[in-house]
Design a protein around this motif. Structure first.
Motif, PDB file in Angstrom:
ATOM      1  N   LEU A   1       0.976  -1.236   0.230  1.00  0.00           N
ATOM      2  CA  LEU A   1      -0.087  -0.082   0.145  1.00  0.00           C
ATOM      3  C   LEU A   1       0.815   1.106  -0.047  1.00  0.00           C
ATOM      4  N   MET A   2       2.027   1.210   0.831  1.00  0.00           N
ATOM      5  CA  MET A   2       2.890   2.456   0.793  1.00  0.00           C
ATOM      6  C   MET A   2       3.634   2.630  -0.741  1.00  0.00           C
ATOM      7  N   TRP A   3       3.894   1.489  -1.217  1.00  0.00           N
ATOM      8  CA  TRP A   3       4.452   1.620  -2.683  1.00  0.00           C
ATOM      9  C   TRP A   3       3.428   2.287  -3.712  1.00  0.00           C
ATOM     10  N   VAL A   4       2.190   1.747  -3.497  1.00  0.00           N
ATOM     11  CA  VAL A   4       1.070   2.239  -4.424  1.00  0.00           C
ATOM     12  C   VAL A   4       0.706   3.798  -4.160  1.00  0.00           C
TER      13      VAL A   4
ATOM     14  N   SER B   1       2.629  -7.459  -4.651  1.00  0.00           N
ATOM     15  CA  SER B   1       3.805  -8.151  -4.840  1.00  0.00           C
ATOM     16  C   SER B   1       4.438  -8.452  -3.447  1.00  0.00           C
ATOM     17  N   PRO B   2       4.757  -7.551  -2.409  1.00  0.00           N
ATOM     18  CA  PRO B   2       5.433  -7.911  -1.552  1.00  0.00           C
ATOM     19  C   PRO B   2       4.850  -8.872  -0.469  1.00  0.00           C
TER      20      PRO B   2
ATOM     21  N   VAL C   1      -0.570  -2.619 -13.323  1.00  0.00           N
ATOM     22  CA  VAL C   1       0.800  -2.195 -12.697  1.00  0.00           C
ATOM     23  C   VAL C   1       0.604  -1.816 -11.143  1.00  0.00           C
ATOM     24  N   LEU C   2      -0.581  -0.879 -10.969  1.00  0.00           N
ATOM     25  CA  LEU C   2      -0.774  -0.570  -9.344  1.00  0.00           C
ATOM     26  C   LEU C   2      -1.141  -1.859  -8.800  1.00  0.00           C
ATOM     27  N   ILE C   3      -2.087  -2.569  -9.142  1.00  0.00           N
ATOM     28  CA  ILE C   3      -2.313  -3.935  -8.412  1.00  0.00           C
ATOM     29  C   ILE C   3      -1.130  -4.948  -8.323  1.00  0.00           C
ATOM     30  N   VAL C   4      -0.485  -5.133  -9.070  1.00  0.00           N
ATOM     31  CA  VAL C   4       0.933  -5.979  -9.025  1.00  0.00           C
ATOM     32  C   VAL C   4       1.633  -5.175  -7.756  1.00  0.00           C
TER      33      VAL C   4
END
Length: 132
Positions: A76-79, A123-124, A116-119
């Motif tokens: 969630l931080m990455w998104v 991913s983590p 891309v946002l879902i992945v």
């Protein structure tokens, strides 16, 4: 070890930004052969794969650990960072209009940036599950 997880995850996100830039530059090389929409779709799938591979390698070789919830927070931080960077940098630094920035979110026009946002978000957590 959560502080290291979040700090290292931030560093990985910065790496992903550089890889995204390389991906975008590379897309320009095949647009003349594929057209803009197919190039966008190919680039989105390629970058989604890169995100997962980098995330998996990071978790496998960094030695950081955390709970499933912490890895969900990392995603969630990455998104959040990605969308913030995309819109703030894209609008205020590059000068793109809000309409242009929102264009890649239009699934009805075949734009698959949401993949891309879902992945990025999962991913983590998924890499951690696969490595557990």
């Amino acid at each position: 070890m959560a502080p290291n997880l979040y700090l290292y995850s931030l560093a990985v996100w910065v790496l992903l930004v550089f890889l995204a830039i390389i991906n975008g530059i590379s897309r320009g090389l095949y647009v003349p052969y594929t057209g803009e929409l197919l190039a966008h779709q190919m680039s989105s799938v390629i970058f989604s794969t890169v995100i997962f591979v980098v995330t998996y390698a990071f978790l496998k070789y960094s030695g950081v650990s955390g709970t499933s919830v912490q890895f969900i927070y990392v995603g969630l931080m990455w998104v959040s960072l990605t969308v913030s960077f995309e819109f703030l940098f894209g609008h205020f630094v590059v000068g793109h209009s809000w309409d242009r920035l929102l264009h890649d979110y239009n699934l009805l026009e075949g734009r698959i940036w949401l993949l891309v946002l879902i992945v990025t978000a999962i991913s983590p957590w998924l890499a951690n599950r696969l490595l557990s």
